[in-house]
Motif scaffolding. Structure first.
Motif, PDB file in Angstrom:
ATOM      1  N   PRO A  60       0.813  -1.231   0.000  1.00 25.33           N
ATOM      2  CA  PRO A  60       0.000   0.000   0.000  1.00 25.33           C
ATOM      3  C   PRO A  60       0.842   1.274   0.000  1.00 25.33           C
ATOM      4  CG  PRO A  60      -0.183  -1.138   2.111  1.00 25.33           C
ATOM      5  CD  PRO A  60       0.574  -2.043   1.189  1.00 25.33           C
ATOM      6  N   LEU A  61       2.045   1.219   0.571  1.00 19.85           N
ATOM      7  CA  LEU A  61       2.909   2.405   0.515  1.00 19.85           C
ATOM      8  C   LEU A  61       3.194   2.781  -0.932  1.00 19.85           C
ATOM      9  CD1 LEU A  61       5.592   1.961   3.323  1.00 19.85           C
ATOM     10  CD2 LEU A  61       3.895   3.768   3.137  1.00 19.85           C
ATOM     11  N   TYR A  62       3.456   1.790  -1.751  1.00 15.66           N
ATOM     12  CA  TYR A  62       3.782   2.037  -3.152  1.00 15.66           C
ATOM     13  C   TYR A  62       2.559   2.429  -3.978  1.00 15.66           C
ATOM     14  CZ  TYR A  62       5.253   1.197  -7.940  1.00 15.66           C
ATOM     15  OH  TYR A  62       5.511   1.332  -9.278  1.00 15.66           O
ATOM     16  N   THR A  71      -4.073   8.213   7.201  1.00 11.48           N
ATOM     17  CA  THR A  71      -3.084   8.252   8.281  1.00 11.48           C
ATOM     18  C   THR A  71      -2.719   6.828   8.647  1.00 11.48           C
ATOM     19  OG1 THR A  71      -3.869  10.339   9.217  1.00 11.48           O
ATOM     20  CG2 THR A  71      -2.684   8.882  10.696  1.00 11.48           C
ATOM     21  N   MET A  72      -1.427   6.551   8.685  1.00 17.56           N
ATOM     22  CA  MET A  72      -0.935   5.228   9.062  1.00 17.56           C
ATOM     23  C   MET A  72      -0.438   5.256  10.500  1.00 17.56           C
ATOM     24  SD  MET A  72       1.319   4.119   5.771  1.00 17.56           S
ATOM     25  CE  MET A  72       1.271   2.371   6.140  1.00 17.56           C
ATOM     26  N   VAL A 102       9.485   7.022   4.241  1.00 19.10           N
ATOM     27  CA  VAL A 102       8.916   6.589   2.968  1.00 19.10           C
ATOM     28  C   VAL A 102       7.438   6.989   2.902  1.00 19.10           C
ATOM     29  CG1 VAL A 102       8.278   4.567   1.587  1.00 19.10           C
ATOM     30  CG2 VAL A 102      10.549   4.704   2.621  1.00 19.10           C
ATOM     31  N   ALA A 103       6.689   6.713   3.962  1.00 20.24           N
ATOM     32  CA  ALA A 103       5.255   7.049   3.991  1.00 20.24           C
ATOM     33  C   ALA A 103       5.049   8.551   3.798  1.00 20.24           C
ATOM     34  CB  ALA A 103       4.630   6.579   5.304  1.00 20.24           C
ATOM     35  N   HIS A 114       6.989  10.711   2.284  1.00 18.90           N
ATOM     36  CA  HIS A 114       7.297  11.108   0.906  1.00 18.90           C
ATOM     37  C   HIS A 114       6.286  10.571  -0.103  1.00 18.90           C
ATOM     38  CE1 HIS A 114      10.876  13.353   1.759  1.00 18.90           C
ATOM     39  NE2 HIS A 114      11.336  12.359   2.501  1.00 18.90           N
ATOM     40  N   MET A 115       5.558   9.517   0.268  1.00 16.73           N
ATOM     41  CA  MET A 115       4.531   8.973  -0.621  1.00 16.73           C
ATOM     42  C   MET A 115       3.170   9.644  -0.395  1.00 16.73           C
ATOM     43  SD  MET A 115       6.158   6.857  -2.499  1.00 16.73           S
ATOM     44  CE  MET A 115       4.946   5.853  -3.300  1.00 16.73           C
ATOM     45  N   GLY A 116       3.094  10.585   0.542  1.00 22.26           N
ATOM     46  CA  GLY A 116       1.870  11.348   0.744  1.00 22.26           C
ATOM     47  C   GLY A 116       0.961  10.860   1.854  1.00 22.26           C
ATOM     48  N   PHE A 117       1.490  10.030   2.750  1.00 25.21           N
ATOM     49  CA  PHE A 117       0.702   9.564   3.886  1.00 25.21           C
ATOM     50  C   PHE A 117       1.019  10.409   5.110  1.00 25.21           C
ATOM     51  CE2 PHE A 117       1.209   5.730   1.309  1.00 25.21           C
ATOM     52  CZ  PHE A 117      -0.091   5.256   1.246  1.00 25.21           C
TER      53      PHE A 117
END
Length: 170
Positions: free
Chosen positions: A11-13, A21-22, A36-37, A39-42
């Protein structure tokens, strides 16, 4: 959304920038996932059973009013594929449905970690099976909360095993 820790890369990708929100642990191993999250918009809330659980649940309760939530209920230390009570309690408290994501990868590389963290090989297939919405009644006692937790855990494991078999079949 609830899925096992070992498949967090999928799901991150695939689902960045989606009003989500994670929940990530405060453990230093999660610092990489946090970056990573981000930068991926989470958005992320940090906390787990082993540190900051109460504060994290309060923050998730607040954000759950206007955002989707994603939780890996067996992190950060396991045991692997054992669901903690947090997602079921939160769904009951917020009257927000749980949606389970059973995921699998074709021939993943597996890290030698407690969760056998799955890293996709180049060109491999990923599969996901998504449950319908699961509503958890409000104001559950401990016994009923545990019964609901067991049911959600069983369904998530069934979906994951089926998604893994589907991915492995090509």
């Amino acid at each position: 959304y609830v899925f096992w820790h070992e498949y967090i890369l999928i799901p991150l990708y695939l689902r960045g920038n989606c009003n989500l929100t994670m929940l990530l642990s405060k453990h230093r191993d999660a610092d990489i996932l946090y970056r990573v999250a981000y930068h991926m918009g989470f958005e992320c809330v940090r906390g787990s059973t082993y540190g900051g659980a109460t504060e994290a649940l309060l923050e998730l309760s607040r954000r759950g009013q206007y955002m989707h939530l994603a939780i890996t209920p067996d992190g950060p230390r396991g045991p692997r594929r054992k669901l903690a009570q947090g997602p079921v309690y939160l769904a009951s408290k917020l009257q927000m449905p749980i949606v389970l994501l059973g995921m699998g990868l074709e021939r993943p590389w597996r890290a030698p970690t407690w969760d056998r963290f799955a890293v996709p090989r180049l060109g491999s297939r990923a599969r996901a099976l998504v449950s319908g919405e699961i509503m958890i009644p409000p104001k559950l006692d401990r016994e009923e909360l545990e019964l609901r937790r067991q049911g959600v855990e069983r369904l998530l494991n069934d979906l994951t095993v089926a998604a893994e078999a589907w991915a492995a079949s090509g």
